[in-house]
Design an enzyme around this catalytic site. Structure first.
Site, PDB file in Angstrom:
ATOM      1  N   ASN A  41       0.887  -1.165   0.000  1.00  0.00           N
ATOM      2  CA  ASN A  41       0.000   0.000   0.000  1.00  0.00           C
ATOM      3  C   ASN A  41       0.926   1.216   0.000  1.00  0.00           C
ATOM      4  O   ASN A  41       1.461   1.598   1.037  1.00  0.00           O
ATOM      5  CB  ASN A  41      -0.884  -0.037   1.249  1.00  0.00           C
ATOM      6  CG  ASN A  41      -1.884   1.095   1.279  1.00  0.00           C
ATOM      7  OD1 ASN A  41      -1.814   2.027   0.467  1.00  0.00           O
ATOM      8  ND2 ASN A  41      -2.807   1.052   2.218  1.00  0.00           N
TER       9      ASN A  41
ATOM     10  N   LYS B 195       3.384   0.698   3.080  1.00  0.00           N
ATOM     11  CA  LYS B 195       2.971  -0.328   4.045  1.00  0.00           C
ATOM     12  C   LYS B 195       3.060  -1.671   3.345  1.00  0.00           C
ATOM     13  O   LYS B 195       2.699  -1.764   2.159  1.00  0.00           O
ATOM     14  CB  LYS B 195       1.488  -0.110   4.399  1.00  0.00           C
ATOM     15  CG  LYS B 195       1.241   0.536   5.726  1.00  0.00           C
ATOM     16  CD  LYS B 195      -0.204   0.265   6.117  1.00  0.00           C
ATOM     17  CE  LYS B 195      -0.867   1.455   6.689  1.00  0.00           C
ATOM     18  NZ  LYS B 195      -2.294   1.372   6.805  1.00  0.00           N
TER      19      LYS B 195
ATOM     20  N   ARG C  14      -2.628  -2.055  -3.488  1.00  0.00           N
ATOM     21  CA  ARG C  14      -3.834  -1.257  -3.278  1.00  0.00           C
ATOM     22  C   ARG C  14      -3.766  -0.064  -4.233  1.00  0.00           C
ATOM     23  O   ARG C  14      -2.800   0.695  -4.232  1.00  0.00           O
ATOM     24  CB  ARG C  14      -3.886  -0.757  -1.846  1.00  0.00           C
ATOM     25  CG  ARG C  14      -5.074   0.145  -1.649  1.00  0.00           C
ATOM     26  CD  ARG C  14      -5.065   0.806  -0.312  1.00  0.00           C
ATOM     27  NE  ARG C  14      -6.287   1.576  -0.171  1.00  0.00           N
ATOM     28  CZ  ARG C  14      -6.333   2.754   0.426  1.00  0.00           C
ATOM     29  NH1 ARG C  14      -5.242   3.296   0.919  1.00  0.00           N
ATOM     30  NH2 ARG C  14      -7.473   3.392   0.526  1.00  0.00           N
TER      31      ARG C  14
ATOM     32  N   HIS D 227     -13.290   2.747  -0.105  1.00  0.00           N
ATOM     33  CA  HIS D 227     -13.254   1.732   0.959  1.00  0.00           C
ATOM     34  C   HIS D 227     -13.899   0.431   0.474  1.00  0.00           C
ATOM     35  O   HIS D 227     -14.377  -0.366   1.284  1.00  0.00           O
ATOM     36  CB  HIS D 227     -14.041   2.185   2.219  1.00  0.00           C
ATOM     37  CG  HIS D 227     -13.416   3.312   2.967  1.00  0.00           C
ATOM     38  ND1 HIS D 227     -14.169   4.297   3.584  1.00  0.00           N
ATOM     39  CD2 HIS D 227     -12.123   3.607   3.239  1.00  0.00           C
ATOM     40  CE1 HIS D 227     -13.374   5.154   4.186  1.00  0.00           C
ATOM     41  NE2 HIS D 227     -12.120   4.768   3.989  1.00  0.00           N
TER      42      HIS D 227
ATOM     43  N   GLY E 183     -13.336   4.981  10.227  1.00  0.00           N
ATOM     44  CA  GLY E 183     -11.923   5.104  10.585  1.00  0.00           C
ATOM     45  C   GLY E 183     -11.590   6.581  10.580  1.00  0.00           C
ATOM     46  O   GLY E 183     -12.417   7.410  10.956  1.00  0.00           O
TER      47      GLY E 183
ATOM     48  N   ARG F  63     -12.270  15.550   6.933  1.00  0.00           N
ATOM     49  CA  ARG F  63     -13.076  15.843   5.728  1.00  0.00           C
ATOM     50  C   ARG F  63     -14.540  16.014   6.134  1.00  0.00           C
ATOM     51  O   ARG F  63     -15.012  15.346   7.052  1.00  0.00           O
ATOM     52  CB  ARG F  63     -12.952  14.695   4.718  1.00  0.00           C
ATOM     53  CG  ARG F  63     -11.623  14.661   4.010  1.00  0.00           C
ATOM     54  CD  ARG F  63     -11.427  13.380   3.228  1.00  0.00           C
ATOM     55  NE  ARG F  63     -10.687  12.393   3.982  1.00  0.00           N
ATOM     56  CZ  ARG F  63     -10.605  11.104   3.668  1.00  0.00           C
ATOM     57  NH1 ARG F  63     -11.240  10.632   2.619  1.00  0.00           N
ATOM     58  NH2 ARG F  63      -9.913  10.275   4.416  1.00  0.00           N
TER      59      ARG F  63
ATOM     60  N   GLU G 248      -8.114  -5.087   5.152  1.00  0.00           N
ATOM     61  CA  GLU G 248      -8.003  -4.782   3.724  1.00  0.00           C
ATOM     62  C   GLU G 248      -6.833  -5.523   3.081  1.00  0.00           C
ATOM     63  O   GLU G 248      -6.916  -5.955   1.935  1.00  0.00           O
ATOM     64  CB  GLU G 248      -7.873  -3.268   3.527  1.00  0.00           C
ATOM     65  CG  GLU G 248      -9.210  -2.566   3.755  1.00  0.00           C
ATOM     66  CD  GLU G 248      -9.096  -1.074   4.008  1.00  0.00           C
ATOM     67  OE1 GLU G 248      -8.716  -0.693   5.140  1.00  0.00           O
ATOM     68  OE2 GLU G 248      -9.370  -0.300   3.097  1.00  0.00           O
TER      69      GLU G 248
HETATM   70  P1  AMP Z   1      -8.511   3.764  11.212  1.00  0.00           P
HETATM   71  O1  AMP Z   1      -8.437   4.800  10.124  1.00  0.00           O
HETATM   72  O2  AMP Z   1      -9.385   2.607  10.893  1.00  0.00           O
HETATM   73  O3  AMP Z   1      -7.153   3.359  11.748  1.00  0.00           O
HETATM   74  O4  AMP Z   1      -9.232   4.493  12.473  1.00  0.00           O
HETATM   75  C1  AMP Z   1      -8.688   5.624  13.091  1.00  0.00           C
HETATM   76  C2  AMP Z   1      -9.714   6.244  13.999  1.00  0.00           C
HETATM   77  O5  AMP Z   1     -10.174   5.270  14.956  1.00  0.00           O
HETATM   78  C3  AMP Z   1      -9.177   7.430  14.814  1.00  0.00           C
HETATM   79  O6  AMP Z   1     -10.094   8.509  14.762  1.00  0.00           O
HETATM   80  C4  AMP Z   1      -9.107   6.874  16.225  1.00  0.00           C
HETATM   81  O7  AMP Z   1      -9.326   7.873  17.177  1.00  0.00           O
HETATM   82  C5  AMP Z   1     -10.278   5.917  16.221  1.00  0.00           C
HETATM   83  N1  AMP Z   1     -10.193   4.952  17.318  1.00  0.00           N
HETATM   84  C6  AMP Z   1      -9.301   3.963  17.506  1.00  0.00           C
HETATM   85  N2  AMP Z   1      -9.548   3.340  18.692  1.00  0.00           N
HETATM   86  C7  AMP Z   1     -10.613   3.959  19.257  1.00  0.00           C
HETATM   87  C8  AMP Z   1     -11.352   3.782  20.463  1.00  0.00           C
HETATM   88  N3  AMP Z   1     -11.034   2.850  21.346  1.00  0.00           N
HETATM   89  N4  AMP Z   1     -12.399   4.604  20.690  1.00  0.00           N
HETATM   90  C9  AMP Z   1     -12.731   5.569  19.812  1.00  0.00           C
HETATM   91  N5  AMP Z   1     -12.067   5.762  18.646  1.00  0.00           N
HETATM   92  C10 AMP Z   1     -11.029   4.988  18.372  1.00  0.00           C
END
Ligand code: AMP
Length: 399
Positions: free
Chosen positions: A7, A14, A92, A182, A212, A243, A386
């Protein structure tokens, strides 16, 4: 059979090395700050748990991938004796437009050129993804190079969903339409969710909620994407880390005409300074939740807006699907925040959705059900993967 998944971002790379069959992850890693004075390498041997982390200058992606290759070959921790053992590299690629509606073997300069011609649709992502393929063709010369597109799963959207009500020629001449993103994650969690419930993925209807840093939702009907919240680019739909999701497009005219912003500033404002960050100063939801607990009014507003937007899409997609088998939460927030899941599912009995508080707050890293026994719709938490989905798609093209 060993499959490497890459990626490539503009300043990062990555990677994960899988062994098939068995889908075992042998190593995973990340090279960051490519092109800067000092790069950072993190490399983990998944089987033993051993990891190394160091700084090294990484002027470009070619050097980054050569570093990965040497790590795979190195000393007692070697996972391959020769790079020719890597049968395929799955990449990716964010945008495949209408041209690439399925994973594709990239075997010629002409195909790379076709991919480059799509970069205008995803200028922040596709050029780096393509660089990843180019350097991989040089470093892993014996491996098949397979591109797996974030947009591909959404190529089943019907035209009345993906078209915008703007002059026709903008679609026919420039491809301006909704593509959705996604896709690899939505496809993975929808299939996992169906299999977990013992249902045929081809008959499974779900609303998949990927929360995320980027956030999107997809209405999955009989295993296929029939509507999704992101559009031409990954900016529309839900409120995200930085965003804005949906807003009246005239706002852009206002920024340009009245506030005299140039297009670069508008782009920066919408992609990097909006969403949770714009509303409450932080793009990490965990930070916003801490402020929410301390009654910070802007954090409370941001959380209410974030949850409200998701609920609005659930309502819309329930109508799109008619029958919903499951609501699926995934990605950083969806997998980890019981509070957000609870807010999203509150008072949705009208749609047959009844969350079980206790099951919701139990935190495991595996796929699980969190609805009450009499909930008509299942509510699932499915950890997304993913890289594994890209590996699955890559292997499918090899056999
Ligand atoms: P990702 O892009 O899937 O890695 O997700 C990142 C987002 O997940 C960030 O905004 C983090 O703050 C949120 N996140 C990860 N762990 C937690 C948690 N335990 N509670 C709330 N948000 C989380």
């Amino acid at each position: 059979m060993k499959i490497l998944i890459l990626n490539a971002g503009s300043s990062s790379l990555k990677y994960q090395l899988f062994e098939f069959p068995g889908k075992k992850v042998l190593v995973s890693g990340l090279i960051e700050k490519i092109g800067e004075t000092s790069g950072r390498v993190k490399h983990k041997l998944t089987t033993s748990g051993d990891s190394v982390e160091y700084e090294i200058q990484v002027p470009n992606h070619q050097i980054a991938l050569e570093e990965v290759a040497s790590l795979l070959l190195k000393g007692e921790n070697a996972v391959v004796q020769d790079t020719s053992e890597i049968e395929a590299v799955g990449h990716r690629v964010v945008h495949g437009a209408e041209k690439f509606s399925a994973p594709t073997l990239i075997h010629s300069e002409d195909m790379l050129e076709e991919l480059r011609n799509l970069s205008y649709l995803a200028p922040l992502h596709n050029p780096a993804n393509i660089t990843g393929i180019e350097v991989s063709m040089r470093v892993f010369q014996n491996a098949k190079q397979i591109a797996v597109f974030d947009t591909a799963f959404h190529q089943t959207l019907p035209s009345h969903v993906y078209r915008y009500a703007i002059p026709n020629a903008l679609y026919t001449e420039h491809g301006l339409r909704a593509y959705g993103f996604h896709g690899t994650s939505h496809q993975y969690v929808a299939r996992e969710g169906a299999e977990f419930l013992g249902m045929d993925p081809g008959r499974f209807n779900a609303i998949s909620i990927h929360l995320g840093n980027g956030c999107s939702m997809t209405a999955v009907k009989e295993g296929k994407s029939v509507d999704t919240s992101m559009g031409l680019t990954p900016m529309g739909g839900l409120i995200m880390g930085s965003r804005p999701g949906d807003f009246d497009p005239s706002l852009i005219l206002f920024l340009a005409k009245t506030l005299k912003m140039d297009l670069g500033e508008v782009d920066n404002l919408l992609n990097k300074k909006s969403g949770l960050k714009g509303l409450a100063g932080e793009n990490d939801l965990r930070e916003i939740l801490k402020r929410y607990d301390n009654n910070h009014p802007l954090a409370q507003l941001a959380i209410h807006m974030y949850i409200y937007r998701i609920r609005k899409y659930i309502g819309a997609y329930a109508v799109v699907l008619g029958k919903v088998d499951a609501l699926i939460f995934t990605a950083g927030v969806g997998e980890n925040s019981a509070f957000i899941r609870e807010g999203v599912c509150k008072d949705l009995d009208i749609l047959g959705i009844k969350l079980d508080q206790q099951l919701n707050s139990a935190n495991t890293k595996t796929t699980r059900e969190i609805q009450q026994a009499d909930s008509r719709v299942k509510v699932l938490v499915v950890p997304t993967n993913e890289e594994l989905e890209i590996a699955n798609e890559t292997v499918k093209l090899l056999v």
